[in-house]
Design an enzyme around this catalytic site. Structure first.
Site, mmCIF file in Angstrom:
data_model
loop_
_atom_site.group_PDB
_atom_site.id
_atom_site.type_symbol
_atom_site.label_atom_id
_atom_site.label_comp_id
_atom_site.label_asym_id
_atom_site.label_seq_id
_atom_site.Cartn_x
_atom_site.Cartn_y
_atom_site.Cartn_z
ATOM 1 C CG LEU A 115 -2.858 10.315 0.752
ATOM 2 C CD1 LEU A 115 -4.218 9.543 1.063
ATOM 3 C CD2 LEU A 115 -3.006 11.600 0.182
ATOM 4 C CG ASP A 116 1.737 14.636 4.094
ATOM 5 O OD1 ASP A 116 2.608 14.298 3.513
ATOM 6 O OD2 ASP A 116 1.590 16.186 3.828
#
Length: 320
Positions: A66-67
Site C-alpha cells: 500500500l502507498d
C-alpha cells in the site's frame, strides 16, 4: 462450509501434524498472519519492520503493498508464514475511495460513466509504479457510488489484482471531460482478509496482545490478533491429501491422483490450488494440471505441479 468431492474416504492419524488452530502458541505466532489495519503515513515496509520489532520475530512479509498515505487491510506474514503472503498477490482487492472531480458534473452523468467503467477496462500504470508502464486489461467486479457531494464522489470498488485506483479516478475524470484525482483511499479487502471481519487489528492492538502474552501469560489476545497462515490460502481451490502423501509433497514432489482424499468442485486446469493435510494444514501450493472432474476420474498419474512448499519436512512419516 464448502462441500468437497470425496475421492478417497480416509482418516488422518492424530499422532502427526496438528489442527492449525490448536498449535502451541510459539508455533502459532511463527506460522501466523495478521490482518493488519495500516495507518496513513508509513510505507508498507516500515509497518513490516514495526511488527517484527513488536513480536521479536526474525522476519515478516506483507501481501500487496500500500502507498504511504493509503490505509486499510495489509496482511503480514510472520517467520514461516512470510512466503504465504505471496498467495495473496493475485487475489481480488476492494477499496473505498474518495475521488475529487475538477468541476461539478450532474449525478446522472457520473453514474453513467461508472457503469461504463465496470467489467474489463484498459489501464496504464502510473509513472510512480513498480511495474512496466504498458497498457493492460483489468477486471472491475463492481463499483458502487455511496455519495456525491459537490465535486466529491465516495465509492467502493472491487477489482482484480494490479488495478490502480488512482489511474481509475484519472480515467473517469477524462471520460467526464472535467479531470479528477484520487483524494483518499482505504483498502477494505485482500482475498479472504476483510475489514468487516472481526480479526482486523492495528499496531496498538498487536502491541497490547503481545504484552498480555509475555507479561501475564494470557494467550487469548495474541491468538485472536494472529491467525493461522492457512487463512491466506482460503480463497484458493483446495485439495486435501492423505497422510501418506504429505512428506513427499514437502520434499517437492508433484501430487499424484492416488494421494488425494478430497477436493474443491470448481478446479479448472491451470488454477493455482492450495494443497492441505486432512487436519487443514497448508502443505504447499501448485498448478492444477486437470479439472476437478478429471482428477476424480484419474486412478493414477500426476495431477498438480507443486511450486511452493510451506510445510517443513519430517512432520509426517514417509509414505514410500
Amino acid at each position: 462450509m464448502e462441500d468437497y468431492l470425496i475421492k478417497s474416504n480416509v482418516e488422518t492419524n492424530p499422532e502427526y501434524g496438528c489442527n492449525p488452530y490448536e498449535r502451541p502458541i510459539d508455533e502459532h505466532i511463527a506460522k501466523g498472519i495478521i490482518n493488519l489495519d495500516k495507518p496513513s503515513g508509513p510505507t508498507s515496509h516500515e509497518v513490516d519492520s514495526w511488527v517484527k520489532r513488536i513480536l521479536g520475530c526474525k522476519k515478516t512479509g506483507h501481501g500487496g503493498t500500500l502507498d504511504p498515505k493509503v490505509t486499510g487491510v495489509l496482511p503480514i506474514g510472520i517467520d514461516n508464514a512470510t512466503r504465504v503472503s505471496q498467495l495473496l498477490l493475485p487475489a481480488g482487492k476492494e477499496y473505498v475511495c474518495l475521488m475529487t472531480l475538477h468541476k461539478e458534473i450532474p449525478e446522472d452523468q457520473i453514474k453513467e460513466i461508472f457503469d461504463e467503467f465496470t467489467g474489463k477496462i484498459y489501464q496504464t500504470p502510473p509513472v510512480k509504479s513498480a511495474v512496466k508502464r504498458e497498457l493492460r486489461v483489468r477486471n472491475i467486479y463492481y463499483s458502487t457510488i455511496y455519495e456525491i457531494e459537490g465535486k466529491d464522489v465516495l465509492f467502493r470498488i472491487g477489482c482484480e489484482a494490479g488495478t490502480y485506483v488512482r489511474t481509475y479516478c484519472h480515467d473517469i475524470g477524462e471520460a467526464l471531460g472535467c479531470g479528477a484525482h484520487m483524494a483518499e483511499l482505504r483498502r477494505t479487502r485482500v482475498g479472504p482478509f476483510d475489514e468487516r471481519n472481526n480479526d482486523l487489528v492495528n499496531l496498538h492492538d498487536l502491541t497490547d496482545a503481545y504484552h498480555f502474552y509475555i507479561e501475564d501469560g494470557d494467550e487469548s489476545y495474541i491468538r485472536k490478533a494472529i491467525q493461522p497462515m492457512e487463512v491466506a490460502s482460503s480463497h484458493l481451490p483446495q485439495i486435501f491429501i492423505k497422510d501418506s502423501a504429505v512428506e513427499a509433497i514437502c520434499q517437492g514432489a508433484k501430487l499424484g491422483a492416488g494421494g488425494i482424499a478430497k477436493l474443491s468442485k470448481d478446479i479448472q486446469k491451470g488454477n493455482l490450488v492450495a494443497i492441505k493435510s486432512l487436519k487443514g494444514e497448508l502443505v504447499a501450493a501448485g498448478t492444477s494440471l486437470f479439472s476437478s472432474q478429471e482428477i476424480m476420474n484419474a486412478d493414477s498419474g500426476l495431477v498438480v505441479d507443486t511450486n511452493k512448499v510451506f510445510m517443513d519436512t519430517g512432520i509426517y512419516p514417509k509414505g514410500w
